[in-house]
Design an enzyme around this catalytic site. Sequence first.
Site, mmCIF file in Angstrom:
data_model
loop_
_atom_site.group_PDB
_atom_site.id
_atom_site.type_symbol
_atom_site.label_atom_id
_atom_site.label_comp_id
_atom_site.label_asym_id
_atom_site.label_seq_id
_atom_site.Cartn_x
_atom_site.Cartn_y
_atom_site.Cartn_z
ATOM 1 N N SER A 151 0.826 -1.193 0.000
ATOM 2 C CA SER A 151 0.000 0.000 0.000
ATOM 3 C C SER A 151 0.872 1.259 0.000
ATOM 4 O O SER A 151 1.613 1.493 -0.946
ATOM 5 C CB SER A 151 -0.959 -0.047 1.202
ATOM 6 O OG SER A 151 -1.991 0.885 1.070
ATOM 7 N N ASP A 160 -8.601 -4.931 -5.900
ATOM 8 C CA ASP A 160 -8.376 -3.685 -5.162
ATOM 9 C C ASP A 160 -8.564 -2.479 -6.074
ATOM 10 O O ASP A 160 -8.082 -2.470 -7.210
ATOM 11 C CB ASP A 160 -6.954 -3.686 -4.592
ATOM 12 C CG ASP A 160 -6.650 -2.450 -3.761
ATOM 13 O OD1 ASP A 160 -7.552 -1.984 -3.040
ATOM 14 O OD2 ASP A 160 -5.517 -1.952 -3.839
ATOM 15 N N HIS A 176 -7.077 -5.727 -1.391
ATOM 16 C CA HIS A 176 -5.947 -4.896 -0.987
ATOM 17 C C HIS A 176 -4.892 -5.659 -0.190
ATOM 18 O O HIS A 176 -3.700 -5.477 -0.408
ATOM 19 C CB HIS A 176 -6.467 -3.718 -0.160
ATOM 20 C CG HIS A 176 -5.479 -2.620 0.049
ATOM 21 N ND1 HIS A 176 -5.007 -1.826 -0.972
ATOM 22 C CD2 HIS A 176 -4.857 -2.178 1.168
ATOM 23 C CE1 HIS A 176 -4.148 -0.940 -0.488
ATOM 24 N NE2 HIS A 176 -4.036 -1.134 0.805
#
Length: 715
Positions: free
Chosen positions: A262, A478, A538
């Site tokens: 991320s 995601d 994610h």
Amino acid sequence: MSPQRSQTAILYILILNLFFFCSVVLGQSPPTNFLTADVTTIRSPVDQDILIHFKSPPVGTCTTFSPTQKQYTGYIVLPPHKLAPIQQNYYVNTFFWFIEARTNASTAPLTVFINGGPGSSSMVGLFQEAGPCEVVEIAQGKFGTQLRQWGWDRSSNIIFVDQPNQVGFSFDKLTNGSLDLLDSTVVFPPSGVPAGQPDYTHLDGTFSSNNGNSSANTTEIAAHTMWHMLQGFLASFPQYNPALTRNNTQIGPVGINLFTESYGGKYGPLFAAHFESQNALRRSGKLPKNKTLEIRLASLGIMQGCLDDAIQGRFYPIFANNNTYGIKALSLADQQNAASSYLGASGCQQQIQSCRNAVASMDSDNEGDVALVNQLCKNAQDGCSRTVIAPYLTSGRSIYDITQKIPSPFPPSTYLEYLNTAEFQSAIGVAVNYTESNSAITNAFLQTGDQQRGDQISQLSYLLSLGVRVALIYGDRDYICNWLGGEAVSFAVAAQSPAYSPFYTAGYASIVINSTYVGGMVRQYGNLSFSRIYDAGHLVPAYQPETAFTVFSRVILGTDLSFGQPVDLSTYQTNGTANATYTSKAPESAKPTCWIRNINNTCTNEQRDKILKGEGAIVNGVLYDKASDWQTPGSSVSVEAGYPGSMPPAMTAAPLKSSGPDVAATTTVDVPTGVYVATATPSTSQNGSPSRGMGLDLNVLLWSFAMMMTMTYLW
């Protein structure tokens, strides 16, 4: 977040914590003196300024494959001004959790795992993704841990680090306060329960100061802190230093693996580049060799990385409208409007460039101390979020999994309860209550516009030139750091790396996970790879445990990512199709589960109202209509789960499958060590043959890539 919230509120939440769940939680106050008799305190052998407090948590605290696997939890402590000339008038107490590999720990690789945020704890990575254990309910009011079959300790020693300062269990100074679970705010000093609010939603405890000035506010500063942290750890635990062998007493370069996700797309490249700049200072004599270690990366893995909005930004509206699940989260008109906002005069793209021009001329050290630069970069950050990213929110779909409506219950938040029990906190020797994310740190990074400062692409190119393996790994469900943008990043890195022009002609090959399952597609040339992981959101390891572990292991072992075979990476490239066009059917949206320690992200408005009215029943941190709705765990849990000080009876028996969506279709029952090496692609795999139905509009992708390359050339 809930679909019924106003767009203003949703946009604020998105901007406040763009890349991960912004949830803080608290349980009982931890021990007033965390430096108990079972905590060892030493000074770093190479730097006497650095203190290390550590202990071995009792068996069962995090259940591993074997009770002989060593674990260490503790703090690396930097005194004020250690980061000079960077302003740092505060203590840095960085929490770490180290776990030995399941086999051959003395010779196993070392992996450093950090989550993103900015401001998110790496206990997310440990307990929800890649650690050796996962939290389970044992009974009402009782939690424990069981072995995660595909924990990354199968193939590596691994250390999870809560950084920057004040994130997770890390802290600057111990401060008593109160946390309101309804709005995730912390007030100092402790306060009474607000009128009309249940007692269990307003909790007293011990925190860091939550002062944004007592932590890093840019990735650059965080890199300096991380370098010192690793100096302290590697010098104090030389038995896990990959540079040392049994017959070698000289400390040489440390070949570690850094995996992140991320916002780690910002952290990873810059951290690695900083390590190399420190190495250069050692070689030149500007840093004393007898007081420092050389730290080099063997590999850098970035999962679901948001690296550069100048490249990835244009793919938000494209992915929202044209993805491999056939979901139209944005209409074509809304997609085009968002694209215009990106490309238009004074739009997102131009704002990013203005930010980077200012950084280059006025704050080239990226210390975030020039007000004009901070404002320009914050403007770019806010503008891109508002006009390019946020239109997706009208869909009511999760930014972490486009197939799911919000609020989504996956991955489960069970671990939040466990980490805030007194017995757990005592077992690992922590000084503060657990917080999954720290909004004060998130906000500190937002105020400097760190997200848009950039240069990660050139840093990755630099790492490739040094022989570091660079793996970009993206789940295809995601939205917030989507795989289309990740693929564009891989091409941009190759474009800046003259030796990597063959990357463009390398085709997509199947990632063969076991004898019946293909987990994704990979394009690889030499040390650069881009992987699309099927049916993953994610947090890739949470969705596809076996696939994530297999790709991770192949990266750190230096094999090809498709089969796991030994190859000559100086010439190796994958063969296959030019595009990864496989399509999937979206699963049904899961029914929300309301965890009271994660209300903002897991509870509907109706559930929130029920909490305020004192209705329903709370069992093990979950809101139920009535207590009898809670289901007693299966009988196997009492055999397979441990808790602090208690080893599970079945610790050496066959492990359970790790939890995850559709896990039966993607997980192999196997001994809990080793990594699969394929010899052929399965003729019929469990995910089926690549679909020829509705997929990506390749003309759109080719146009977008051409525009991206033009933009890169102009910049």
